[in-house]
Design a protein around this motif. Structure first.
Motif, PDB file in Angstrom:
ATOM      1  N   ALA A  51     -19.545  24.700  -3.401  1.00 46.45           N
ATOM      2  CA  ALA A  51     -19.250  24.291  -4.778  1.00 46.45           C
ATOM      3  C   ALA A  51     -17.906  23.583  -4.856  1.00 46.45           C
ATOM      4  O   ALA A  51     -17.767  22.548  -5.519  1.00 46.45           O
ATOM      5  CB  ALA A  51     -19.281  25.500  -5.700  1.00 46.45           C
ATOM      6  N   VAL A  52     -16.904  24.133  -4.212  1.00 47.23           N
ATOM      7  CA  VAL A  52     -15.571  23.525  -4.230  1.00 47.23           C
ATOM      8  C   VAL A  52     -15.605  22.141  -3.581  1.00 47.23           C
ATOM      9  O   VAL A  52     -15.060  21.172  -4.111  1.00 47.23           O
ATOM     10  CB  VAL A  52     -14.547  24.447  -3.534  1.00 47.23           C
ATOM     11  N   TYR A  53     -16.261  22.044  -2.433  1.00 49.95           N
ATOM     12  CA  TYR A  53     -16.328  20.768  -1.723  1.00 49.95           C
ATOM     13  C   TYR A  53     -17.051  19.716  -2.560  1.00 49.95           C
ATOM     14  O   TYR A  53     -16.639  18.557  -2.630  1.00 49.95           O
ATOM     15  CB  TYR A  53     -17.039  20.961  -0.383  1.00 49.95           C
ATOM     16  N   LYS A  82     -18.667  15.713  -7.849  1.00 53.75           N
ATOM     17  CA  LYS A  82     -19.996  16.128  -8.272  1.00 53.75           C
ATOM     18  C   LYS A  82     -19.929  17.324  -9.220  1.00 53.75           C
ATOM     19  O   LYS A  82     -19.096  18.219  -9.056  1.00 53.75           O
ATOM     20  CB  LYS A  82     -20.854  16.530  -7.056  1.00 53.75           C
ATOM     21  N   HIS A  83     -20.807  17.340 -10.221  1.00 51.38           N
ATOM     22  CA  HIS A  83     -21.034  18.571 -10.962  1.00 51.38           C
ATOM     23  C   HIS A  83     -21.795  19.533 -10.056  1.00 51.38           C
ATOM     24  O   HIS A  83     -22.480  19.116  -9.118  1.00 51.38           O
ATOM     25  CB  HIS A  83     -21.838  18.298 -12.230  1.00 51.38           C
ATOM     26  N   GLU A 120     -12.274  33.785  -4.481  1.00 50.16           N
ATOM     27  CA  GLU A 120     -13.308  32.763  -4.613  1.00 50.16           C
ATOM     28  C   GLU A 120     -13.514  32.375  -6.076  1.00 50.16           C
ATOM     29  O   GLU A 120     -13.709  31.197  -6.392  1.00 50.16           O
ATOM     30  CB  GLU A 120     -14.622  33.280  -4.021  1.00 50.16           C
ATOM     31  N   ALA A 121     -13.481  33.356  -6.979  1.00 47.69           N
ATOM     32  CA  ALA A 121     -13.637  33.055  -8.405  1.00 47.69           C
ATOM     33  C   ALA A 121     -12.544  32.108  -8.881  1.00 47.69           C
ATOM     34  O   ALA A 121     -12.807  31.152  -9.628  1.00 47.69           O
ATOM     35  CB  ALA A 121     -13.631  34.350  -9.217  1.00 47.69           C
ATOM     36  N   TRP A 122     -11.308  32.381  -8.457  1.00 43.91           N
ATOM     37  CA  TRP A 122     -10.198  31.504  -8.857  1.00 43.91           C
ATOM     38  C   TRP A 122     -10.341  30.116  -8.230  1.00 43.91           C
ATOM     39  O   TRP A 122      -9.950  29.113  -8.838  1.00 43.91           O
ATOM     40  CB  TRP A 122      -8.863  32.127  -8.460  1.00 43.91           C
ATOM     41  N   THR A 138     -10.028  26.896 -10.741  1.00 40.59           N
ATOM     42  CA  THR A 138      -8.965  25.900 -10.609  1.00 40.59           C
ATOM     43  C   THR A 138      -9.528  24.549 -10.173  1.00 40.59           C
ATOM     44  O   THR A 138      -9.043  23.500 -10.605  1.00 40.59           O
ATOM     45  CB  THR A 138      -7.894  26.377  -9.619  1.00 40.59           C
ATOM     46  N   THR A 139     -10.563  24.552  -9.331  1.00 42.88           N
ATOM     47  CA  THR A 139     -11.147  23.284  -8.888  1.00 42.88           C
ATOM     48  C   THR A 139     -11.895  22.603 -10.029  1.00 42.88           C
ATOM     49  O   THR A 139     -11.790  21.383 -10.217  1.00 42.88           O
ATOM     50  CB  THR A 139     -12.094  23.509  -7.704  1.00 42.88           C
ATOM     51  N   SER A 140     -12.652  23.375 -10.798  1.00 42.44           N
ATOM     52  CA  SER A 140     -13.378  22.798 -11.929  1.00 42.44           C
ATOM     53  C   SER A 140     -12.412  22.193 -12.941  1.00 42.44           C
ATOM     54  O   SER A 140     -12.638  21.083 -13.448  1.00 42.44           O
ATOM     55  CB  SER A 140     -14.253  23.867 -12.590  1.00 42.44           C
TER      56      SER A 140
END
Length: 479
Positions: A151-153, A159-160, A173-175, A179-181
């Motif tokens: 998801a992060v990559y 990409k959505h 992982e949640a953070w 932060t990436t979104s």
């Protein structure tokens, strides 16, 4: 970055912007669990929200181009469902195994769809899919350990993301997702299909319109007998079993199916928030005995299952919200019980419950009969559900809620509308797992929830299940 933070990163295998590099189960030790929880809570206290992804309307994408990662049961079925929506293109499909990629490529051909690019054979083949410039949405249906890295990559490459549950296994992982979104302004939606079931959406609408009065308490669960399949030897071309490794942690390992609809009805992250929780597990009376029995047999394939400690049969977690509501969430996949997500909402004026079937409704002290309940279903089923109900029941997938989830996501992306579930929901609902593991390991002591929204929960708008100016995404049934 201060020395304490640097020390934490070094001890737990993180880099300053990297991911948690532990084994499949997420935590290698009790010390690592404690460190993850402490660091995650501190990040919530210190962080300022970079950009509010709740109610965020990204630029419209008239034709949504999709890449699928993970072509097992969930991924293959998702790829099949999507073909019932006209305004999409399936650009790429990926799995570490060649067989499911070729299988679904052939299914695309039979359905008259253009061939998709194929990625398989390497552990990191998915990266090339994410790097393509002709994909708008990456749809992730892989084992849990890959959800966040993928998801992060994908978000980092513009990409959505739609990611299966649970979106994250630990607070770090949640953070990473949050932060990436926020930084990329790309949606990260957890694929929580139960938020689109017919009864659940009706009860969300009833709660929002005050029919149940002030909500006081909610209950959700994932009670599903999966013990036999947990240690089943895969057949030829099947993916290897991985759930048994996850179930070596003792807590609520799969909370979001029961919790998601309750959180939406209670406006969590949108006027209220999870404050703290406590969790308790029974002992394990079933998983270890079965695993040891299989490991003692003649087939060497079962040997890794033996001499392990598995989670308790039943986990019960209790959450208190900022505004004083309570939520019970249960998890049991080993006891011989009927399937249940429970789904109960208790308010000052009424009560709704589903499971055991059928759904039930009481207003005041009067229980509705079947015809009375039908009347309320007709009155309070959201506009979204009425719009796609017939097609959803035809396509199927957990009674149709899988298709409703997909269609709604595509319709929002096409029309530049906010998604019903954002990255803060993905983080908060998934956070129940690590927090419950911590609580169980500390004699059910309570533990705070991080505020993933950076305080914006106080003004974020509730979920809106109307069409909101969309609804123009064409359904073309091919099943």
């Amino acid at each position: 970055m201060n020395q304490d933070r640097r020390g934490f990163l070094k001890r737990t295998g993180l880099s300053a912007g990297g991911l948690l590099l532990t084994g499949l189960t997420g935590y290698a030790s009790q010390e690592q669990l404690d460190q993850d929880i402490e660091a995650g809570l501190q990040q919530g206290k210190k962080r300022k929200q970079r950009f509010n992804m709740c109610n965020y309307a990204a630029p419209a994408i008239p034709v949504v181009r999709i890449g699928f990662i993970g072509m097992g049961n969930r991924g293959g079925w998702a790829c099949t469902r999507i073909r019932n929506i006209k305004n999409v293109e399936i650009k790429a499909i990926c799995d570490v195994r060649e067989y499911p990629v070729k299988l679904h490529q052939n299914n695309l051909k039979k359905a008259g769809w253009p061939a998709a690019a194929e990625y398989y054979g390497k552990e990191d083949s998915w990266k090339a899919l994410c790097e393509r410039n002709d994909i708008d949405l990456v749809y992730i249906t892989t084992p849990w350990e890959y959800h966040v890295p993928m998801a992060v990559y994908a978000m980092e490459h513009g990409k959505h993301v739609a990611v299966e549950v649970p979106a994250a296994r630990n607070l770090e992982e949640a953070w990473q997702l949050v932060t990436t979104s926020e930084r990329t302004r790309k949606h990260c939606m957890q694929l929580e299909n139960c938020c689109y079931d017919f009864f659940e959406t009706m009860t969300i609408a009833m709660a929002q319109q005050g029919v149940l009065g002030e909500l006081v308490h909610g209950e959700g669960a994932y009670i599903h007998t999966l013990l036999d399949g947990m240690f089943r030897k895969p057949k030829q071309d099947e993916a290897p079993q991985w759930r048994w490794k996850e179930n070596q942690h003792n807590g609520n390992l799969y909370p979001t199916h029961g919790l998601g609809p309750i959180a939406q009805a209670m406006n969590i992250n949108r006027g209220d928030q999870f404050s703290y929780m406590s969790s308790m597990s029974s002992d394990d009376f079933m998983m270890k005995p079965l695993a040891d029995k299989l490991a003692a047999g003649d087939d060497p394939w079962f040997k890794p299952f033996g001499n392990k400690k598995y989670r308790g049969n039943m986990n019960t977690s209790m959450i208190k919200t900022h505004h004083g509501k309570t939520i019970m969430v249960q998890h049991d996949i080993s006891s011989p019980r009927p399937y249940s997500r429970i789904h109960a909402l208790s308010g000052t004026k009424g009560y709704v419950q589903k499971y055991p079937e059928p759904g039930k409704l009481a207003l005041g002290h009067e229980w509705m009969n079947e015809s009375g309940l039908k009347k309320y279903e007709e009155q309070y089923s959201p506009e979204l559900i009425k719009h796609v109900a017939t097609a959803a029941r035809t396509v199927g997938g957990h009674g149709g809620m899988d298709f409703i989830m997909d269609w709604r996501m595509i319709d929002c992306l096409r029309n530049g509308l906010p998604l019903d579930m954002d990255v803060y929901d993905a983080a908060a609902w998934s956070a129940v797992t690590p927090l419950s593991i911590w609580s169980v390991s500390h004699r059910s002591n309570s533990i705070d929830f991080p505020d993933f929204t950076g305080g914006s929960w106080k003004q974020n708008k509730p979920v809106d299940l109307s069409l909101r100016g969309g609804g123009n995404t064409v359904i073309q049934l091919s099943v």
